[in-house]
Motif scaffolding. Structure first.
Motif, PDB file in Angstrom:
ATOM      1  N   TRP A 274       0.831  -1.208   0.000  1.00  0.00           N
ATOM      2  CA  TRP A 274       0.000   0.000   0.000  1.00  0.00           C
ATOM      3  C   TRP A 274       0.863   1.255   0.000  1.00  0.00           C
ATOM      4  O   TRP A 274       0.657   2.164  -0.808  1.00  0.00           O
ATOM      5  N   LEU A 275       1.850   1.307   0.898  1.00  0.00           N
ATOM      6  CA  LEU A 275       2.682   2.495   1.002  1.00  0.00           C
ATOM      7  C   LEU A 275       3.487   2.736  -0.275  1.00  0.00           C
ATOM      8  O   LEU A 275       3.789   3.889  -0.616  1.00  0.00           O
ATOM      9  N   LEU A 276       3.838   1.673  -0.986  1.00  0.00           N
ATOM     10  CA  LEU A 276       4.549   1.829  -2.249  1.00  0.00           C
ATOM     11  C   LEU A 276       3.675   2.501  -3.310  1.00  0.00           C
ATOM     12  O   LEU A 276       4.179   3.032  -4.300  1.00  0.00           O
ATOM     13  N   ARG A 277       2.359   2.476  -3.100  1.00  0.00           N
ATOM     14  CA  ARG A 277       1.411   3.069  -4.040  1.00  0.00           C
ATOM     15  C   ARG A 277       0.809   4.376  -3.527  1.00  0.00           C
ATOM     16  O   ARG A 277       0.000   4.982  -4.222  1.00  0.00           O
ATOM     17  N   SER A 278       1.154   4.760  -2.327  1.00  0.00           N
ATOM     18  CA  SER A 278       0.504   5.892  -1.677  1.00  0.00           C
ATOM     19  C   SER A 278       1.491   7.015  -1.395  1.00  0.00           C
ATOM     20  O   SER A 278       2.695   6.773  -1.213  1.00  0.00           O
TER      21      SER A 278
ATOM     22  N   ALA B 192      14.006   0.655  -6.562  1.00  0.00           N
ATOM     23  CA  ALA B 192      14.092   2.109  -6.430  1.00  0.00           C
ATOM     24  C   ALA B 192      12.904   2.658  -5.653  1.00  0.00           C
ATOM     25  O   ALA B 192      13.052   3.561  -4.818  1.00  0.00           O
ATOM     26  N   ALA B 193      11.716   2.082  -5.894  1.00  0.00           N
ATOM     27  CA  ALA B 193      10.524   2.510  -5.158  1.00  0.00           C
ATOM     28  C   ALA B 193      10.640   2.135  -3.689  1.00  0.00           C
ATOM     29  O   ALA B 193      10.221   2.897  -2.810  1.00  0.00           O
ATOM     30  N   VAL B 194      11.202   0.962  -3.425  1.00  0.00           N
ATOM     31  CA  VAL B 194      11.393   0.517  -2.038  1.00  0.00           C
ATOM     32  C   VAL B 194      12.332   1.467  -1.312  1.00  0.00           C
ATOM     33  O   VAL B 194      12.062   1.887  -0.181  1.00  0.00           O
ATOM     34  N   GLN B 195      13.444   1.813  -1.953  1.00  0.00           N
ATOM     35  CA  GLN B 195      14.405   2.725  -1.311  1.00  0.00           C
ATOM     36  C   GLN B 195      13.780   4.092  -1.066  1.00  0.00           C
ATOM     37  O   GLN B 195      13.978   4.700  -0.005  1.00  0.00           O
ATOM     38  N   ASN B 196      13.014   4.575  -2.031  1.00  0.00           N
ATOM     39  CA  ASN B 196      12.352   5.865  -1.862  1.00  0.00           C
ATOM     40  C   ASN B 196      11.383   5.835  -0.693  1.00  0.00           C
ATOM     41  O   ASN B 196      11.279   6.802   0.067  1.00  0.00           O
ATOM     42  N   LEU B 197      10.688   4.709  -0.526  1.00  0.00           N
ATOM     43  CA  LEU B 197       9.757   4.579   0.596  1.00  0.00           C
ATOM     44  C   LEU B 197      10.505   4.502   1.922  1.00  0.00           C
ATOM     45  O   LEU B 197      10.225   5.276   2.851  1.00  0.00           O
ATOM     46  N   LEU B 198      11.431   3.562   2.019  1.00  0.00           N
ATOM     47  CA  LEU B 198      12.070   3.289   3.305  1.00  0.00           C
ATOM     48  C   LEU B 198      12.912   4.453   3.808  1.00  0.00           C
ATOM     49  O   LEU B 198      13.027   4.660   5.020  1.00  0.00           O
ATOM     50  N   THR B 199      13.480   5.225   2.907  1.00  0.00           N
ATOM     51  CA  THR B 199      14.312   6.353   3.341  1.00  0.00           C
ATOM     52  C   THR B 199      13.474   7.572   3.716  1.00  0.00           C
ATOM     53  O   THR B 199      14.015   8.549   4.254  1.00  0.00           O
TER      54      THR B 199
ATOM     55  N   GLY C  81      18.417   1.517   2.758  1.00  0.00           N
ATOM     56  CA  GLY C  81      18.577   2.800   3.419  1.00  0.00           C
ATOM     57  C   GLY C  81      17.818   2.981   4.710  1.00  0.00           C
ATOM     58  O   GLY C  81      17.846   4.061   5.295  1.00  0.00           O
ATOM     59  N   ALA C  82      17.134   1.935   5.162  1.00  0.00           N
ATOM     60  CA  ALA C  82      16.387   2.033   6.419  1.00  0.00           C
ATOM     61  C   ALA C  82      17.299   1.699   7.603  1.00  0.00           C
ATOM     62  O   ALA C  82      18.329   1.045   7.447  1.00  0.00           O
TER      63      ALA C  82
END
Length: 222
Positions: free
Chosen positions: A129-133, A154-161, A193-194
């Motif tokens: 959900w967070l990857l889409r929100s 890349a989307a995961v890194q953008n979210l987690l950071t 990056g988390a």
């Protein structure tokens, strides 16, 4: 002649349960159950959070798909998705959770911090959900689960950071998540990056009241 697959978007009635009063909330927890669970029973585990940290409101949404756990009668459980038409189910629950969060925040005082906690399948659900929100919680808790592997790094890194705080929780005798799997998950989060807080407890594939109280104390206002 082959049949052609089509899609039709229809209204759905989604069910959720709530502990506490949104109008006076000091913090909001949205908690997602695991595979085969129902929100009405899942949310009972969080009574200790509301009691330990007054002003906390806990909301447990329920997966849109339900099924009999054994055979064609008896106990019923819910799931967030299966492998059948999975991408559509992911998009459906992402829209559902976005709409629910918007409704909850509109009923809360401005600026109430939000904790998202997902148990087992619920943790993967929150992650997708967070990857889409565009929403980012104050605290994301992944409990006894694996971060989705079939997603854009890349989307995961953008979210987690961009998440202020991430906690990974797992019992030391969890039959579904081994100690080596926990280590892999923590390493994966760090590679993206988390800086996750890791909490273990003596127990299996389950929630733990002591850890929930520990988390609620961390999220209490200073």
């Amino acid at each position: 002649m082959d049949a052609h697959e089509h899609r039709l978007v229809v209204p759905r009635t989604a069910r959720y349960y709530q502990l506490g009063d949104l109008a006076t909330a000091q913090r909001l927890w949205v908690v997602c159950h695991g595979y085969g669970q129902l929100a009405a029973y899942f949310i009972r585990h969080f009574r200790t959070v509301v009691e330990h940290a007054p002003g906390t409101v806990v909301v447990a949404p329920e997966g849109l798909s339900k099924f009999y756990l054994q055979g064609t009668s008896g106990r019923v459980g819910a799931t967030w998705m299966t492998r059948e038409d999975r991408l559509t189910e992911i998009e459906d629950y992402a829209r559902y959770l976005d709409q629910l969060l918007g409704q909850l925040q509109a009923c809360c005082p401005p600026g109430v911090p939000v904790t998202l906690l997902g148990f087992s399948q619920g943790a993967s659900t929150l992650s997708r959900w967070l990857l889409r929100s565009a929403f980012r919680p104050a605290h994301l808790v992944l409990w006894a689960s694996s971060f989705p592997e079939d997603v854009d790094p890349a989307a995961v890194q953008n979210l987690l950071t961009t998440l202020p705080k991430i906690t990974y929780v797992c019992g030391d005798t969890d039959a579904y998540v081994s100690a080596s799997r926990v280590a892999e998950q923590v390493q994966l989060l760090r590679q993206h990056g988390a800086h996750p807080q890791v909490i273990g407890f003596a127990g299996g594939h389950e929630l733990n009241a002591s850890v929930l109280r520990q988390l609620s104390a961390q999220n209490a206002p200073v």
